[in-house]
Scaffold this active site. Structure first.
Site: not given
Ligand code: CA
Ligand code: CA
Length: 331
Positions: A258, A163
């Protein structure tokens, strides 16, 4: 959140390179302020060369052989194992050792001037508290060695490790005035392997593993798939009572999904702007997951005309959502 506000002059660092950044973030118990100038490429070597897949790849990893070995038609839907998967894991570990940067407790990490930021790696706040991340462009946390998960979705998926900013068991964190994107390497340009498009990026800002007391304000999230997770799995029962997160005044621009997707957490979302230019590339905005409790107030969506309001939320088993003041194209 104080971050490094109480730092002594000796603990205030101005950094322009990866090596200076790593030196400034060496663990010690004192508060510190780390000022970033310019865009630091976390994938560069100390002599300034940009490291690519070939620099990290284990000699035993051959992607064509990997595809043949784990083709679902012959391997089935069990997780890959064997020498090729071992070689992928070793390659991934080599890349991670170079591109993951850990931020210690009582730190303020702040960009100075325009264009300050980090690219090519992951900023990791793990097991720390009292951290401020401000005024940084965080881009392109690119994984050269995504994992093949044959059980993810009906036809399997490639899943990436990094991330741009990852909070794991991090408490009292403020993320403010940052931008998050995939840089020049959007996943839609990746090739297809094992029948699925390679995914080289994971979340832009994931908040998981009992992180708590987090504020995410005035950030710009743009052109990305899995944008911001609160809670990493339905089985993470230890997250219950944690994951208290506020998102306010963020701009979510053409993100697929998300924004955020919540499990267990208590999340306050207010005064955020969601803009969608391509309806086909939009999945949902707010994911209402298991045991989540979400209060959404005065959020605004600007989308192509006719996008149904049902496309703003997706239900993943949650039961507590309160919304007031939302506007979809002015209504
Ligand atoms: Ca992640
Ligand atoms: Ca996935």
């Amino acid at each position: 959140v104080q971050g490094g506000a109480a730092a002594l002059p000796v603990d205030v660092h101005l950094v322009r390179t990866r090596a200076e950044l790593l030196a400034a973030l060496k663990p010690h118990p004192r508060p510190r302020i780390v000022q970033v100038q310019g865009l630091i490429d976390l994938a560069r070597s100390d002599d300034g060369r940009r490291l690519g897949e070939a620099d990290f790849r284990d000699p035993a990893l051959d992607w064509a052989a990997f595809e043949r070995a784990y083709d679902p038609a012959t391997w089935g839907r069990e997780p890959p194992k064997g020498p090729l998967e071992d070689a992928r894991r070793r390659s991934a570990a080599r890349q991670a050792a170079h591109v993951v940067v850990r931020v210690p407790s009582r730190t303020t990490l702040v960009g100075i001037g325009t264009g300050a930021g980090l690219t090519g790696g992951m900023l990791l706040l793990e097991g720390v508290e009292d951290v401020i991340v401000r005024h940084l462009q965080l881009s392109d946390a690119y994984d050269h060695f995504p994992a093949w998960d044959p059980k993810d979705n009906p036809r399997g998926e490639w899943n990436s490790e990094y991330d741009n900013l990852s909070l794991r068991n991090a408490r009292r964190v403020w993320v403010d005035h940052c931008s998050f994107d995939d840089g020049q390497r959007p996943d839609r340009d990746e090739p297809v392997r094992l029948g699925r498009r390679l995914q080289k990026h994971d979340g832009l800002l994931d908040i998981t593993r009992q992180s708590d007391a987090v504020t995410v304000s005035w950030n710009h999230f743009r052109r990305h798939d899995k944008t911001s997770l609160v809670g990493g799995g339905d089985g993470s029962v230890a997250d219950e009572g944690r994951l208290r997160v506020t998102y306010h005044h963020n701009h979510w621009e053409d993100v697929k999904e998300r924004a955020p997707r919540v499990r267990y957490g208590r999340v306050h979302l207010y005064n955020n702007l969601y803009s969608v230019t391509d309806e086909a590339a939009h999945g949902y905005s707010i994911g209402v997951g298991l045991r989540s409790r979400i209060v959404a107030q005065n959020n605004v969506w600007v989308t192509p005309p006719g996008l149904p309001a049902g496309r703003l939320l997706r239900w993943w088993g949650g039961s507590a959502l309160a919304d007031s003041g939302s506007l979809l194209n002015g209504q």
